[in-house]
Structure formats: structure tokens, C-alpha cells
Design an enzyme around this catalytic site. Structure first.
Site, mmCIF file in Angstrom:
data_model
loop_
_atom_site.group_PDB
_atom_site.id
_atom_site.type_symbol
_atom_site.label_atom_id
_atom_site.label_comp_id
_atom_site.label_asym_id
_atom_site.label_seq_id
_atom_site.Cartn_x
_atom_site.Cartn_y
_atom_site.Cartn_z
ATOM 1 N N HIS A 28 -29.598 39.249 103.681
ATOM 2 C CA HIS A 28 -29.121 39.902 104.903
ATOM 3 C C HIS A 28 -27.629 40.241 104.836
ATOM 4 O O HIS A 28 -26.884 39.690 104.025
ATOM 5 C CB HIS A 28 -29.383 38.992 106.113
ATOM 6 C CG HIS A 28 -28.675 37.664 106.005
ATOM 7 N ND1 HIS A 28 -27.337 37.505 106.265
ATOM 8 C CD2 HIS A 28 -29.137 36.451 105.630
ATOM 9 C CE1 HIS A 28 -26.991 36.238 106.079
ATOM 10 N NE2 HIS A 28 -28.079 35.572 105.674
ATOM 11 N N GLU B 87 -34.639 30.673 106.551
ATOM 12 C CA GLU B 87 -33.616 29.947 105.794
ATOM 13 C C GLU B 87 -33.871 28.442 105.874
ATOM 14 O O GLU B 87 -34.490 27.946 106.820
ATOM 15 C CB GLU B 87 -32.219 30.291 106.330
ATOM 16 C CG GLU B 87 -31.059 29.609 105.621
ATOM 17 C CD GLU B 87 -30.932 29.929 104.133
ATOM 18 O OE1 GLU B 87 -31.866 29.616 103.369
ATOM 19 O OE2 GLU B 87 -29.873 30.453 103.731
#
Length: 196
Positions: A12, A97
Site C-alpha cells: 500500500h 497485516e
């Protein structure tokens, strides 16, 4: 075990916590203005290489956290503008994550190597071995989902676990929003970085 098939990977764009060098983990920190611009630029690079003859991306699979999903949406939209093809975009909870427990929101420290080695796990955090197992499961699902290559859009910790699964040194920080093309080769995987 990670399937020996090629795939694309994109971390990201930047968040305010990235800019401050803080461990984010599962805290859902959005892209900042720099991260939005990075996501757009990375998406354009992915679309350009896809259009110009690189092995095409057939689907995008993202972490559900907003910083990754927003980056994935930019990639999908850029590919659609360049090719006229709107790729399917799905999320997979196994790409979220790693949970860093008490370290979330704290400065990045020297505990990463012992954590990867299985010698230390922060209070409330996920073990590296567990992270690796679930991420490999997610990427294998994406690889087996049909013809063509997946673009995996996720996180730095997720990529550390993939590096480990590919036999690479795991504790190497991946820059924000730099597309990677990964191919299995003998004896090691190769990684092509797509930058400007």
C-alpha cells in the site's frame, strides 16, 4: 508451502504512521496525501507494464485494511483505463497485516529479527510462523483461482512472510507502493521492481 507460480505484489501507499516510522499492524490507518499519490503512480506503472506485454494480471486480491484496499482500487481503475478491462477485486482476511500487539503505534524497533526467528513475540502479537502460514494460504488461493496472474495488494509485514516463504532474507523493508513481479526460478525466486 508457497506454490511455485509467478505473481504480482504491491504494498500500500504511505500513511501518517509510515511517515513517522510507527508499527501499524492491524490498526486501520488510511493513506495520507502522499500515499494517495503513490497509489496512483504505482497503479499507472502496473497498468503500463500490463498493457506493454508483461504477463497480464487477471485478478486483484487485497487485504481488507483501507490503506491496502484503496491502493488496490487505484490499480484496478488504472488497468481499466489503460486496457478497457475491469479486473475482479476481492479481499482476503488472510492478507491482513500482522497483529503487532502492544507494539502497534510504537516506533519500529530492533525486535523484528527475534520475532521472525521465533525467539520473541510482543504481548498480544501474532507469531511470525502463524503470519507466514496464513499469508501463504492466501497467496496460494489467489494463484489457484483461475487463469492468469494475481496482483496481491497488502502490507510490509505480509511481504516479509512471503520473502521467508520464497527463501529470501525476510527482514527487508519493502518501500510503499512499488510494484513487484515475482517469478520462481532455480534455485531462487526472482523479483523485478517496477519503478519510474
Amino acid at each position: 508451502m508457497l506454490l511455485a507460480r509467478p505473481y504480482w505484489y504491491l504494498r500500500h501507499g504511505q500513511t501518517d504512521w509510515n511517515a513517522r516510522d510507527l508499527s501499524q499492524g492491524r490498526t486501520d490507518v488510511p493513506l495520507n496525501a502522499t500515499g494517495e499519490a503513490q497509489a496512483v503512480a504505482a497503479a499507472q506503472r502496473v497498468a503500463r507494464h500490463w498493457r506493454d506485454g508483461a504477463t497480464p494480471i487477471a485478478r486483484i486480491v487485497s487485504s481488507p485494511l483501507s490503506r491496502a484496499l484503496r491502493t488496490a482500487e487505484e490499480a484496478r481503475d488504472a488497468i481499466a483505463r489503460a486496457s478497457g478491462v475491469v479486473l475482479p477485486l476481492t479481499t482476503d482476511d488472510d492478507l491482513i497485516e500482522v497483529c503487532f500487539g502492544v507494539q502497534e503505534g510504537e516506533p519500529m524497533g530492533t525486535w523484528y529479527d527475534p520475532w521472525i526467528a521465533g525467539e520473541f513475540t510482543p504481548e498480544g502479537a501474532e507469531r511470525f510462523a502463524d503470519l507466514r502460514m496464513r499469508v501463504v494460504r492466501a497467496v496460494n488461493r489467489a494463484l489457484e483461482a483461475g487463469e492468469g496472474l494475481p496482483l496481491i495488494v497488502a502490507h510490509g509485514g505480509v511481504f516479509r512472510s512471503l520473502r521467508s516463504a520464497m527463501g529470501m532474507a525476510p527482514n527487508v523493508r519493502l518501500a510503499n507502493a512499488v510494484p513487484l513481479y515475482l517469478t520462481p526460478a532455480s534455485p531462487e525466486w526472482t523479483m523485478t521492481v517496477y519503478e519510474e
